[in-house]
Scaffold this motif. Structure first.
Motif, PDB file in Angstrom:
ATOM      1  N   ARG A  74      11.582   6.754 -98.118  1.00  0.00           N
ATOM      2  CA  ARG A  74      12.329   7.472 -97.252  1.00  0.00           C
ATOM      3  C   ARG A  74      12.104   8.968 -98.179  1.00  0.00           C
ATOM      4  O   ARG A  74      11.338  10.335 -97.781  1.00  0.00           O
ATOM      5  CB  ARG A  74      13.566   8.012 -96.891  1.00  0.00           C
ATOM      6  N   LYS A 108      11.812   0.720 -91.656  1.00  0.00           N
ATOM      7  CA  LYS A 108      12.152   0.312 -90.870  1.00  0.00           C
ATOM      8  C   LYS A 108      12.906  -0.805 -91.310  1.00  0.00           C
ATOM      9  O   LYS A 108      13.662  -1.652 -91.171  1.00  0.00           O
ATOM     10  CB  LYS A 108      11.831   0.002 -89.762  1.00  0.00           C
ATOM     11  N   SER A 148      15.062  -1.520 -94.599  1.00  0.00           N
ATOM     12  CA  SER A 148      16.382  -0.675 -93.830  1.00  0.00           C
ATOM     13  C   SER A 148      17.340  -1.885 -93.029  1.00  0.00           C
ATOM     14  O   SER A 148      18.257  -2.015 -93.589  1.00  0.00           O
ATOM     15  CB  SER A 148      16.643   0.981 -93.150  1.00  0.00           C
ATOM     16  N   ARG A 180      21.072  -4.017 -93.868  1.00  0.00           N
ATOM     17  CA  ARG A 180      21.466  -4.214 -93.037  1.00  0.00           C
ATOM     18  C   ARG A 180      22.612  -6.044 -92.920  1.00  0.00           C
ATOM     19  O   ARG A 180      23.304  -6.339 -92.564  1.00  0.00           O
ATOM     20  CB  ARG A 180      21.506  -3.118 -90.924  1.00  0.00           C
ATOM     21  N   GLU A 187      27.505  -0.252 -94.530  1.00  0.00           N
ATOM     22  CA  GLU A 187      26.390   0.301 -93.228  1.00  0.00           C
ATOM     23  C   GLU A 187      25.423   1.916 -93.191  1.00  0.00           C
ATOM     24  O   GLU A 187      24.414   1.881 -93.128  1.00  0.00           O
ATOM     25  CB  GLU A 187      26.666  -0.541 -91.893  1.00  0.00           C
ATOM     26  N   GLU A 188      27.024   2.697 -93.227  1.00  0.00           N
ATOM     27  CA  GLU A 188      26.900   4.037 -92.979  1.00  0.00           C
ATOM     28  C   GLU A 188      25.539   4.497 -93.887  1.00  0.00           C
ATOM     29  O   GLU A 188      24.577   5.283 -93.831  1.00  0.00           O
ATOM     30  CB  GLU A 188      27.850   5.022 -93.279  1.00  0.00           C
ATOM     31  N   LYS A 190      22.060   5.033 -93.340  1.00  0.00           N
ATOM     32  CA  LYS A 190      21.148   5.877 -92.766  1.00  0.00           C
ATOM     33  C   LYS A 190      20.470   7.139 -92.964  1.00  0.00           C
ATOM     34  O   LYS A 190      20.216   8.112 -92.775  1.00  0.00           O
ATOM     35  CB  LYS A 190      22.822   6.468 -91.784  1.00  0.00           C
ATOM     36  N   SER A 193      16.837   6.887 -93.448  1.00  0.00           N
ATOM     37  CA  SER A 193      15.836   7.220 -92.105  1.00  0.00           C
ATOM     38  C   SER A 193      15.822   8.651 -91.843  1.00  0.00           C
ATOM     39  O   SER A 193      16.591   9.785 -93.005  1.00  0.00           O
ATOM     40  CB  SER A 193      17.355   6.808 -90.939  1.00  0.00           C
ATOM     41  N   LYS A 217      16.599  10.729 -89.738  1.00  0.00           N
ATOM     42  CA  LYS A 217      17.929  11.542 -88.954  1.00  0.00           C
ATOM     43  C   LYS A 217      19.206  11.445 -89.887  1.00  0.00           C
ATOM     44  O   LYS A 217      20.098  11.616 -88.964  1.00  0.00           O
ATOM     45  CB  LYS A 217      17.636  10.705 -87.373  1.00  0.00           C
ATOM     46  N   ALA A 218      19.045  11.378 -90.896  1.00  0.00           N
ATOM     47  CA  ALA A 218      20.409  11.403 -91.753  1.00  0.00           C
ATOM     48  C   ALA A 218      21.077  13.067 -91.937  1.00  0.00           C
ATOM     49  O   ALA A 218      20.730  13.780 -92.089  1.00  0.00           O
ATOM     50  CB  ALA A 218      19.639  11.166 -92.877  1.00  0.00           C
TER      51      ALA A 218
END
Length: 283
Positions: free
Chosen positions: A215, A250, A253, A257, A273-274, A277, A280, A282-283
């Motif tokens: 990312r 993806k 990630s 998870r 888990e947070e 994010k 990505s 969109k974090a």
């Protein structure tokens, strides 16, 4: 909470309480060396860090146990290892800005930079000796060596210009993901997790670290000196290179998870888990 600080460190909003504990623990560690010639350079180098690696360690420990003094000490060792790598990486990459301020070698010079890196390795050994766990010491040592290997491999690839996606993934696994991996792993060890839990946390950390770096490289794709750019230049169609990177992002990630399925449900697991994010766009 100061919105400007959150923009500088987006982890503050969700993990502010953890960061506060980690920063207090770092201050406590540095206070042991208050008379050292290195105290001011050490404080400067720690300023502005996101603390994602010690957050991972703390959350990993909390997901199967609790955060105690040993967990916080181990978190400091992980942050010091990251700090040492930054000092040396910035010299190698000839960086002119780090965390919105002068990089360490510009502020203090090359000699102090090299010696501070050596001193920090001593700090890590001192912490490891207090934890008195040979497994943790070995994991920290292996991580330090792999990070150095990654730096050497990256330099060779940049010089030759001959690079594949497998080469790229190996470099980011060694340079970045191994620190995420060992943070999660040590968290499980310090909290006396089962072997299954420790291995699950290890897999989570490794895959999170790879996704995190992919990312970062995608966001910084205009930087001509990035290894990622060599891959894009070799692509017949640059869009194919970007699409492959997004697919890999993806994939890793989701793998991160999936490893958390073996970790007991709870607030700490939710917080782990947070963190995914932040791999990505969109974090």
């Amino acid at each position: 909470m100061d919105r400007k600080n959150i923009e500088i460190n987006p982890l503050l909003e969700t993990y502010g309480e953890y960061i506060k504990k980690i920063d207090l623990a770092l201050d406590k560690e540095l206070s042991l060396y208050s008379e050292s010639e290195f105290i001011e350079p050490l404080k400067y180098s720690l300023e502005g860090g996101k603390r994602i690696r010690p957050i991972i360690l703390s959350l990993a420990a909390e997901s199967i146990g609790e955060i105690d003094e040993n967990v916080l000490a181990a978190s400091c060792a992980i942050e010091f290892l990251h700090m040492e790598s930054i000092i040396h990486d910035d010299i190698i990459d000839d960086e002119t800005m780090r965390r919105q301020k002068e990089p360490f070698h510009v502020k203090y010079g090359y000699n102090t930079s090299v010696l501070t890196g050596d001193f920090v390795l001593g700090l890590i050994l001192a912490i490891s000796s207090r934890l008195d766990n040979a497994r943790i010491t070995k994991d920290l040592a292996t991580t330090a060596m792999l990070m150095s290997e990654g730096e050497i491999i990256e330099g060779r690839l940049e010089e030759s210009g001959d690079i594949t996606f497998d080469d790229y993934l190996k470099v980011i696994e060694y340079k970045t993901a191994t620190a995420f991996e060992v943070a999660a792993r040590i968290g499980g060890i310090v909290a006396n997790g089962t072997e299954e839990q420790i291995e699950a946390l290890t897999g989570y950390g490794k895959n999170l670290g790879i996704a995190y770096q992919i990312r970062d490289d995608l966001l910084d794709w205009k930087n001509e000196e990035k290894l990622f750019n060599l891959l894009i230049k070799k692509s017949v169609d640059p869009r194919d290179g970007f699409n492959k990177m997004e697919d890999l992002l993806k994939e890793y990630s989701e793998q991160a998870r999936s490893f958390l399925r073996k970790i007991p449900d709870g607030e700490a697991k939710i917080n782990l888990e947070e963190l995914i994010k932040f791999t990505s766009f969109k974090a």
